[in-house]
Design a protein around this motif. Structure first.
Motif, PDB file in Angstrom:
ATOM      1  N   SER A 542       0.848  -1.192   0.000  1.00 23.88           N
ATOM      2  CA  SER A 542       0.000   0.000   0.000  1.00 23.88           C
ATOM      3  C   SER A 542       0.881   1.239   0.000  1.00 23.88           C
ATOM      4  O   SER A 542       2.038   1.208   0.458  1.00 23.88           O
ATOM      5  N   TYR A 543       0.319   2.330  -0.521  1.00 27.28           N
ATOM      6  CA  TYR A 543       1.051   3.600  -0.585  1.00 27.28           C
ATOM      7  C   TYR A 543       0.077   4.734  -0.313  1.00 27.28           C
ATOM      8  O   TYR A 543      -1.068   4.720  -0.801  1.00 27.28           O
ATOM      9  N   ASP A 544       0.517   5.706   0.495  1.00 23.87           N
ATOM     10  CA  ASP A 544      -0.301   6.864   0.835  1.00 23.87           C
ATOM     11  C   ASP A 544       0.483   8.142   0.566  1.00 23.87           C
ATOM     12  O   ASP A 544       1.627   8.289   1.030  1.00 23.87           O
ATOM     13  N   TYR A 545      -0.162   9.044  -0.153  1.00 25.83           N
ATOM     14  CA  TYR A 545       0.417  10.360  -0.429  1.00 25.83           C
ATOM     15  C   TYR A 545      -0.486  11.429   0.175  1.00 25.83           C
ATOM     16  O   TYR A 545      -1.710  11.398  -0.018  1.00 25.83           O
ATOM     17  N   ILE A 546       0.093  12.359   0.937  1.00 25.26           N
ATOM     18  CA  ILE A 546      -0.665  13.452   1.542  1.00 25.26           C
ATOM     19  C   ILE A 546       0.066  14.763   1.292  1.00 25.26           C
ATOM     20  O   ILE A 546       1.243  14.905   1.658  1.00 25.26           O
ATOM     21  N   ASP A 547      -0.607  15.688   0.670  1.00 23.30           N
ATOM     22  CA  ASP A 547      -0.103  17.047   0.501  1.00 23.30           C
ATOM     23  C   ASP A 547      -0.951  17.944   1.393  1.00 23.30           C
ATOM     24  O   ASP A 547      -2.091  18.273   1.062  1.00 23.30           O
ATOM     25  N   ALA A 548      -0.420  18.310   2.568  1.00 24.77           N
ATOM     26  CA  ALA A 548      -1.175  19.075   3.561  1.00 24.77           C
ATOM     27  C   ALA A 548      -0.487  20.416   3.794  1.00 24.77           C
ATOM     28  O   ALA A 548       0.693  20.460   4.160  1.00 24.77           O
ATOM     29  N   GLU A 549      -1.229  21.515   3.590  1.00 23.87           N
ATOM     30  CA  GLU A 549      -0.615  22.831   3.747  1.00 23.87           C
ATOM     31  C   GLU A 549      -1.651  23.868   4.155  1.00 23.87           C
ATOM     32  O   GLU A 549      -2.864  23.661   4.016  1.00 23.87           O
ATOM     33  N   PHE A 550      -1.146  24.977   4.697  1.00 21.21           N
ATOM     34  CA  PHE A 550      -2.007  26.112   5.011  1.00 21.21           C
ATOM     35  C   PHE A 550      -2.390  26.821   3.709  1.00 21.21           C
ATOM     36  O   PHE A 550      -1.566  26.969   2.802  1.00 21.21           O
ATOM     37  N   THR A 551      -3.630  27.266   3.650  1.00 21.45           N
ATOM     38  CA  THR A 551      -4.094  27.967   2.443  1.00 21.45           C
ATOM     39  C   THR A 551      -4.391  29.434   2.715  1.00 21.45           C
ATOM     40  O   THR A 551      -4.797  30.153   1.808  1.00 21.45           O
ATOM     41  N   GLU A 552      -4.185  29.895   3.970  1.00 19.61           N
ATOM     42  CA  GLU A 552      -4.400  31.291   4.316  1.00 19.61           C
ATOM     43  C   GLU A 552      -3.391  31.711   5.377  1.00 19.61           C
ATOM     44  O   GLU A 552      -2.713  30.870   5.978  1.00 19.61           O
ATOM     45  N   GLY A 553      -3.302  33.008   5.623  1.00 17.06           N
ATOM     46  CA  GLY A 553      -2.536  33.532   6.743  1.00 17.06           C
ATOM     47  C   GLY A 553      -1.050  33.607   6.505  1.00 17.06           C
ATOM     48  O   GLY A 553      -0.547  33.402   5.395  1.00 17.06           O
ATOM     49  N   GLU A 554      -0.310  33.863   7.583  1.00 17.15           N
ATOM     50  CA  GLU A 554       1.130  34.087   7.482  1.00 17.15           C
ATOM     51  C   GLU A 554       1.898  32.837   7.069  1.00 17.15           C
ATOM     52  O   GLU A 554       3.033  32.945   6.585  1.00 17.15           O
ATOM     53  N   ASN A 555       1.298  31.642   7.258  1.00 15.03           N
ATOM     54  CA  ASN A 555       1.964  30.399   6.859  1.00 15.03           C
ATOM     55  C   ASN A 555       1.405  29.827   5.563  1.00 15.03           C
ATOM     56  O   ASN A 555       1.582  28.636   5.289  1.00 15.03           O
ATOM     57  N   GLU A 556       0.752  30.657   4.772  1.00 14.76           N
ATOM     58  CA  GLU A 556       0.170  30.190   3.513  1.00 14.76           C
ATOM     59  C   GLU A 556       1.228  29.495   2.656  1.00 14.76           C
ATOM     60  O   GLU A 556       2.321  30.010   2.433  1.00 14.76           O
ATOM     61  N   GLY A 557       0.888  28.302   2.196  1.00 16.70           N
ATOM     62  CA  GLY A 557       1.800  27.521   1.373  1.00 16.70           C
ATOM     63  C   GLY A 557       2.760  26.653   2.167  1.00 16.70           C
ATOM     64  O   GLY A 557       3.445  25.805   1.586  1.00 16.70           O
ATOM     65  N   LYS A 558       2.803  26.818   3.499  1.00 18.62           N
ATOM     66  CA  LYS A 558       3.682  26.008   4.331  1.00 18.62           C
ATOM     67  C   LYS A 558       3.031  24.645   4.605  1.00 18.62           C
ATOM     68  O   LYS A 558       1.813  24.511   4.687  1.00 18.62           O
ATOM     69  N   ALA A 559       3.881  23.645   4.768  1.00 19.35           N
ATOM     70  CA  ALA A 559       3.389  22.296   5.041  1.00 19.35           C
ATOM     71  C   ALA A 559       2.909  22.194   6.478  1.00 19.35           C
ATOM     72  O   ALA A 559       3.489  22.794   7.392  1.00 19.35           O
ATOM     73  N   LEU A 560       1.820  21.452   6.683  1.00 21.25           N
ATOM     74  CA  LEU A 560       1.369  21.173   8.038  1.00 21.25           C
ATOM     75  C   LEU A 560       2.396  20.280   8.726  1.00 21.25           C
ATOM     76  O   LEU A 560       2.893  19.312   8.149  1.00 21.25           O
ATOM     77  N   SER A 561       2.690  20.582   9.969  1.00 21.12           N
ATOM     78  CA  SER A 561       3.719  19.845  10.689  1.00 21.12           C
ATOM     79  C   SER A 561       3.266  18.432  11.034  1.00 21.12           C
ATOM     80  O   SER A 561       2.067  18.155  11.165  1.00 21.12           O
ATOM     81  N   TRP A 562       4.245  17.551  11.166  1.00 24.91           N
ATOM     82  CA  TRP A 562       4.085  16.159  11.587  1.00 24.91           C
ATOM     83  C   TRP A 562       3.299  15.306  10.591  1.00 24.91           C
ATOM     84  O   TRP A 562       2.916  14.184  10.880  1.00 24.91           O
ATOM     85  N   VAL A 563       3.052  15.809   9.406  1.00 26.17           N
ATOM     86  CA  VAL A 563       2.347  15.038   8.387  1.00 26.17           C
ATOM     87  C   VAL A 563       3.368  14.594   7.342  1.00 26.17           C
ATOM     88  O   VAL A 563       3.928  15.421   6.609  1.00 26.17           O
ATOM     89  N   ALA A 564       3.615  13.304   7.278  1.00 23.48           N
ATOM     90  CA  ALA A 564       4.552  12.765   6.295  1.00 23.48           C
ATOM     91  C   ALA A 564       3.887  12.717   4.922  1.00 23.48           C
ATOM     92  O   ALA A 564       2.774  12.195   4.788  1.00 23.48           O
ATOM     93  N   GLU A 565       4.556  13.245   3.929  1.00 23.51           N
ATOM     94  CA  GLU A 565       3.987  13.293   2.584  1.00 23.51           C
ATOM     95  C   GLU A 565       3.872  11.900   1.973  1.00 23.51           C
ATOM     96  O   GLU A 565       2.930  11.615   1.229  1.00 23.51           O
ATOM     97  N   HIS A 566       4.813  11.029   2.304  1.00 25.89           N
ATOM     98  CA  HIS A 566       4.829   9.678   1.726  1.00 25.89           C
ATOM     99  C   HIS A 566       4.845   8.633   2.841  1.00 25.89           C
ATOM    100  O   HIS A 566       5.649   8.709   3.782  1.00 25.89           O
TER     101      HIS A 566
END
Length: 665
Positions: A542-566
């Protein structure tokens, strides 16, 4: 966005609900107990039925959602000795462990958020606490578990509060037979465990079930000794039209707390305890009572109700001072379920009310706090067949919550906080053949701030708003006699996400605080493939891909912490002989930012692979298993927290070996 539906969505819900009612009217005139002779109806009659997340019975392949069932054969094959070990190896679940408790994140949440965004159930009863502490999965010994149902994605209509990233429903063994079992195990870190259960028949209608477990271990880290025990008793009555049960359980978990390490300490020796933690410990004692009743009114309709009460006392000594937390929760959940066997398939309806009252009292060195939280909800959901191969699900929920809160710092005179939220869902399920299923679903979700979150906000904030969101997903299941393939894609949008911001300076004690964060988005794809190569060989990946990021505010475009992309997993099972089987798996967790690093300031934590190996033996009523976890003794961070004054790191377990032997009678 969130729980505010568009006019089109509201109109569709109304129209489809009316169409469901029209199906019922037709069914009243034409329903027959003879199943349809079409191929899909015959398929439905022969495939597995599960209690989907504790609300109503359905077939996993007839649900417009990504549902996975971990059955008895999967549990036995894995050689796992605990629910934590079993769930750690499941696709789409990220496990975090701070050496005092374990959390399970689904669809991209941090370790701290997971306890409030992944709903854990035992036989449909909530295990999540009314504060931010993680549910105690160790309260359920693995020998008591019949299967585990996992629903990936939001379930805001069916379960409301906290069913954001997913739902894990642990189904325990019912007293349907006569017999019992005893299981003993021993292993690394001076670990010893005993489990036993017995079930019997009093007469034709009444049965009983008793189970108990005891575990003691020094564990991997210094100053992390634990002693855990549980006992459960259930009395059950069943007749043609009625079912009744009453259940009582007690859970006791006493463990030392080794604390967080600095990076230098972790790199030097991840098994060491933090300085000045020799006397630190937590001791949790929980008593739970549960009763349920179901009455079959007609061939189509049944009424049921569950009453649950739990009382927990936690004492501790942390950071140089003693503390005491008391919490209790009472819930009452009546519901009505309907099933109409139509020519084109089954029409299923569930409607109910969820009522709960919980109280938490904190007596800690720097915290004197009391909160009573009352919650009331009403919901309805219908699964409606359009043709023999196409069905849709539609539903809605409305919830209200009131917090009566007193806190020595923020609310010394007390405050009443009122909030409400609602959710809608709409999904389509298409089965053109026995081999293929396609589904698409939109589902709102929400969660209310918990007791201790409401009392630890910025000093100028009077209460937190509900976290709201909406999930969109689509999937394809392909099932043949020798292999299965699953593909699922989703988008999860959240507003007012409730998080702890360690970078703030306006908290109650001049530092961090709980806040409603800027909007965020999680996009993900997960896929799995299992194949029976021969009678003796079974492989899967099995394989899981997660792209998690802020879409507003001062961290817009930053990755959410502790979330592994792969994330990925692969396993193989081989039957050496009729009694012997070997199982091996590798679990990959990709690199990620430490929890709380929302600005992505620090470097990412390293990725790692955990390899597990089990040798299983069964003969007649005897069974044995030798399992090695983290076979190559990988050093990794199982939980970590960002701070401007220095990060804290918790070590994952090193290599451990466990030998287990059991007998069923």
């Amino acid at each position: 966005m969130g729980t505010n539906p568009t006019k089109i969505a509201t109109a569709l819900s109304l129209i489809l609900s009316v169409s469901a009612a029209s199906f019922v009217s037709t069914a009243n005139a034409e329903t027959t107990n003879t199943p349809s002779t079409t191929e899909p109806a015959a398929i439905n009659a022969e495939t597995e039925t599960i209690v989907v997340i504790g609300r109503s019975e359905a077939n996993p392949l007839n649900i417009a959602a990504n549902v996975h069932v971990i059955g008895p054969a999967d549990i036995e094959m894995s050689g796992a000795v605990s629910l934590t070990d079993l769930l750690r190896s499941q696709a789409g679940i990220q496990v975090s462990d701070n050496n005092s408790g374990t959390t399970f994140a689904m669809r991209g949440f941090t370790a701290s958020q997971a306890a409030s965004n992944t709903l854990i159930l035992i036989d449909g009863r909530r295990l999540n606490n009314i504060d931010i502490s993680a549910p105690s999965l160790n309260a359920v010994a693995l020998n008591q578990v019949e299967r585990v149902e996992v629903l990936y994605g939001s379930a805001g209509v069916v379960y409301g509060d906290q069913a954001v990233g997913g739902v894990i429903n642990i189904i325990t063994k019912a007293p349907n037979g006569t017999g019992g079992g005893l299981e003993l195990s021993a292993g690394s870190f001076d670990t010893y465990e005993a489990k036993g259960d017995i079930t019997g028949q009093i007469n034709d209608a009444w049965r009983y079930y008793l189970a108990g477990s005891y575990n003691q271990s020094d564990n991997y880290r210094d100053n992390n000794e634990s002693e855990t025990g549980s006992i459960l008793g259930r009395l059950q009555y069943q007749s043609d039209k009625q079912q009744f049960f009453v259940e009582a359980s007690y859970y006791d978990d006493n463990r030392q707390a080794p604390g967080a390490l600095t990076l230098a300490q972790f790199e030097d020796d991840p098994s060491q305890a933090a300085p000045f933690t020799d006397d630190d410990y937590t001791h949790e004692m929980t008593t739970a009572l549960r009763s349920g009743y179901e009455y079959q009114l007609t061939n189509e309709w049944a009424l049921a109700a569950d009453i649950n009460y739990s009382d927990t006392l936690t004492t501790n000594f942390l950071w140089g001072s003693a503390g005491r937390i008391e919490r209790n929760l009472f819930s009452f959940s009546p519901k009505a379920t309907g099933n109409y066997q139509l020519e084109q398939g089954d029409l299923d309806i569930v409607a109910g009310i969820d009522l709960s009252v919980g109280e938490a009292d904190f007596d800690l060195a720097y915290t004197q706090r009391n909160n009573e939280q009352k919650m009331a909800s009403v919901y309805v959901q219908a699964s409606v067949p359009l043709t023999s191969t196409l069905s849709y699900v539609v539903g809605g929920r409305y919830s209200e919550v009131t917090d009566d809160l007193t806190d020595q710092t923020l609310y010394p005179n007390g405050v009443e906080l009122d909030n409400d939220a609602h959710a809608f869902e709409l999904g389509l399920n298409y089965r053109p053949s026995i081999e293929h299923r396609f589904y698409i679903r939109a589902n709102d979700n929400f969660r209310f701030a918990k007791v201790d979150e409401q009392a630890y906000t910025p000093v100028t904030t009077i209460g937190l708003d509900p976290q709201t969101g909406r999930s969109y997903e689509a999937g394809w299941d392909w099932t043949e006699s020798l292999y299965t393939f699953k593909l699922n894609a989703y988008v999860l949008d959240l507003e007012d996400e409730i998080v702890y911001d360690a970078g703030r300076t306006d908290g109650p004690q001049g530092g961090g605080a709980n806040v409603n964060a800027d909007a965020s988005r999680r996009f993900g794809v997960n896929t799995s493939f299992d194949v029976q190569l021969s009678e003796d060989w079974l492989l899967g990946a099995s394989y899981d891909y997660i792209d998690a990021e802020f879409t507003e505010g001062e961290n817009e475009g930053k990755a959410l912490s502790w979330v592994a992309e792969h994330n990925a997993r692969a396993y193989v099972s081989y039957d050496i002989a009729s009694e012997w089987q070997v199982f091996a798996e590798g679990i990959y967790t990709g690199e990620r930012y430490i929890e709380g690093d929302n600005a992505n300031v620090d470097s990412k934590l390293d990725s790692y692979v955990l390899a597990n190996l089990a040798l299983n033996y069964t003969r007649d009523n005897w069974s044995a298993s030798l399992r090695a976890d983290n076979l190559f003794d990988e050093e990794y961070v199982s939980a970590g927290y960002y701070s401007a004054w220095g990060n804290g790191y918790y070590s994952g377990n090193g290599r451990s070996v466990r030998l287990t032997a059991g007998y069923r009678f």
